[in-house]
Design an enzyme around this catalytic site. Structure first.
Site, PDB file in Angstrom:
ATOM      1  N   ASP A  24       0.772  -1.259   0.142  1.00  0.00           N
ATOM      2  CA  ASP A  24       0.127   0.076   0.033  1.00  0.00           C
ATOM      3  C   ASP A  24       0.985   1.217   0.238  1.00  0.00           C
ATOM      4  O   ASP A  24       1.657   1.470   1.142  1.00  0.00           O
ATOM      5  CB  ASP A  24      -0.648  -0.050   1.220  1.00  0.00           C
ATOM      6  CG  ASP A  24      -1.923   1.245   1.417  1.00  0.00           C
ATOM      7  OD1 ASP A  24      -1.888   2.125   0.591  1.00  0.00           O
ATOM      8  OD2 ASP A  24      -2.790   1.256   2.108  1.00  0.00           O
ATOM      9  N   VAL A  25       1.032   1.916  -1.109  1.00  0.00           N
ATOM     10  CA  VAL A  25       1.895   3.151  -1.248  1.00  0.00           C
ATOM     11  C   VAL A  25       1.464   4.157  -0.195  1.00  0.00           C
ATOM     12  O   VAL A  25       2.543   4.937   0.081  1.00  0.00           O
ATOM     13  CB  VAL A  25       1.809   3.746  -2.765  1.00  0.00           C
ATOM     14  CG1 VAL A  25       2.520   2.641  -3.646  1.00  0.00           C
ATOM     15  CG2 VAL A  25       0.448   4.072  -3.093  1.00  0.00           C
ATOM     16  N   ASN A  81       3.058   4.440 -10.725  1.00  0.00           N
ATOM     17  CA  ASN A  81       1.807   4.602 -11.279  1.00  0.00           C
ATOM     18  C   ASN A  81       0.626   4.477 -10.312  1.00  0.00           C
ATOM     19  O   ASN A  81      -0.481   4.793 -10.954  1.00  0.00           O
ATOM     20  CB  ASN A  81       1.595   3.382 -12.242  1.00  0.00           C
ATOM     21  CG  ASN A  81       0.451   3.111 -12.795  1.00  0.00           C
ATOM     22  OD1 ASN A  81      -0.122   3.892 -13.918  1.00  0.00           O
ATOM     23  ND2 ASN A  81      -0.225   2.073 -12.426  1.00  0.00           N
ATOM     24  N   THR A  88      -9.339   2.307 -19.648  1.00  0.00           N
ATOM     25  CA  THR A  88      -9.034   1.446 -18.814  1.00  0.00           C
ATOM     26  C   THR A  88     -10.331   1.146 -18.037  1.00  0.00           C
ATOM     27  O   THR A  88     -11.329   1.656 -18.263  1.00  0.00           O
ATOM     28  CB  THR A  88      -7.986   1.814 -17.842  1.00  0.00           C
ATOM     29  OG1 THR A  88      -8.373   2.603 -16.661  1.00  0.00           O
ATOM     30  CG2 THR A  88      -6.733   2.289 -18.301  1.00  0.00           C
ATOM     31  N   LYS A 142      -1.847  15.574  -8.364  1.00  0.00           N
ATOM     32  CA  LYS A 142      -0.937  15.492  -9.631  1.00  0.00           C
ATOM     33  C   LYS A 142      -0.182  16.809  -9.666  1.00  0.00           C
ATOM     34  O   LYS A 142       1.002  16.688 -10.443  1.00  0.00           O
ATOM     35  CB  LYS A 142      -1.870  15.347 -10.827  1.00  0.00           C
ATOM     36  CG  LYS A 142      -2.577  13.827 -10.869  1.00  0.00           C
ATOM     37  CD  LYS A 142      -1.503  12.893 -10.826  1.00  0.00           C
ATOM     38  CE  LYS A 142      -2.182  11.453 -10.854  1.00  0.00           C
ATOM     39  NZ  LYS A 142      -1.316  10.218 -10.729  1.00  0.00           N
ATOM     40  N   TYR A 191      -7.500  15.475  -6.728  1.00  0.00           N
ATOM     41  CA  TYR A 191      -6.797  14.745  -7.808  1.00  0.00           C
ATOM     42  C   TYR A 191      -5.954  15.952  -8.521  1.00  0.00           C
ATOM     43  O   TYR A 191      -4.635  15.505  -8.741  1.00  0.00           O
ATOM     44  CB  TYR A 191      -7.861  14.126  -8.956  1.00  0.00           C
ATOM     45  CG  TYR A 191      -7.151  13.465  -9.930  1.00  0.00           C
ATOM     46  CD1 TYR A 191      -6.377  12.096  -9.640  1.00  0.00           C
ATOM     47  CD2 TYR A 191      -6.784  13.735 -11.333  1.00  0.00           C
ATOM     48  CE1 TYR A 191      -5.758  11.124 -10.417  1.00  0.00           C
ATOM     49  CE2 TYR A 191      -6.024  13.058 -12.141  1.00  0.00           C
ATOM     50  CZ  TYR A 191      -5.688  11.842 -11.769  1.00  0.00           C
ATOM     51  OH  TYR A 191      -4.944  11.052 -12.508  1.00  0.00           O
TER      52      TYR A 191
END
Length: 258
Positions: free
Chosen positions: A70-71, A97, A198, A167, A163
């Site tokens: 889990d990053v 990613n 995706t 980013k 978000y």
């Protein structure tokens, strides 16, 4: 003597961690590195997804390991990097990613919990992976990091406050680490994709209003395919980009050209 020209073939035998590497864009990136002859390490939270992706890459002849991680947890990221060093002796490339964007909400309707969840994964997670993999690379005197950013880190997108903030942070973190580590042999770059088709964007693309609006706004008139991001990632990780650091390469079909 001129520097020897090398390309993607320089990735053969390299040890590459891809966070979120078992599905979507990350899976295409993992496949690309495996095809280039790298030892690919898949990192992600879902054990079943990791096992399935690893089995398919191995069946295609790739060298692959997978680790559940889990990053957003420093202990988890530190354990991941230690496990990779134990297995392979080094970390040559890190591809950050892993990311989430589960809400489409105006800022005034976004809860602090929702904000923190996106920031913790999409920005703090990138920092933690860079920190711990970077330590290994600095000790070795070489390495390459590719952060997956977004057009949302360059221009605002409606109802994606956290978000866009995350980013945007990834964009500047990339430049700052590149400055700190340039003389330590570690290059840090980013890729800024537009909308990519995706399983995570299926609902958005199928939406009768939002999907149509995005396609009409995109100069190339479509979402990207995950495979269309792989070449840029392999380039930035390879010796073909040996004098490239602190850069963010837009692979957005012209989105930010307008």
């Amino acid at each position: 003597m001129p520097h020897e020209l090398q390309g993607i073939d320089s990735l053969a035998g390299k040890v590459v961690i891809v966070t979120g590497g078992a599905r979507g864009l990350g899976r295409s990136i993992s496949d690309g590195f495996a095809m280039a002859g790298a030892h690919v390490v898949l990192a992600g939270r879902n054990r079943a997804t990791l096992d399935d992706a690893a089995a398919q890459i191995a069946a295609a002849g790739g060298s692959v390991l997978s680790f559940q991680a889990d990053v957003s947890s420093e202990d988890s990221v530190e354990a991941l990097c230690a496990a990779v060093v134990e297995a392979h002796g080094r970390i040559d490339v890190l591809v950050n990613n892993a990311g989430i964007n589960p809400w489409y909400k105006a800022a005034e309707d976004t809860s602090l919990e929702e904000w923190r969840q996106i920031i913790d994964t999409n920005l703090t997670g990138v920092f933690l992976a860079c920190k711990h993999a970077g330590r290994v690379m600095i000790a070795a005197g070489e390495g390459a990091i590719v952060n997956i950013s977004s057009v949302a880190g360059r221009v605002g997108l409606a109802k994606t406050t956290a978000y866009c903030a995350a980013k945007g942070g990834v964009e500047l973190l990339t430049r700052q680490l590149a400055l700190d580590w340039a003389r330590k042999g570690v290059r840090v770059n980013a890729i800024a994709p537009g909308y990519v088709q995706t399983d995570l964007t299926e609902g958005l693309l199928a939406h009768p209003v939002l999907g149509k609006r995005i396609v009409e706004r995109a100069p190339m008139g479509r979402f990207a395919q995950p495979s269309e991001l792989v070449g840029a990632c392999l380039f930035l990780a390879s010796s073909a980009a040996s004098y490239v650091t602190g850069q963010s390469l837009a692979v957005d079909g012209g989105w930010t050209a307008a």
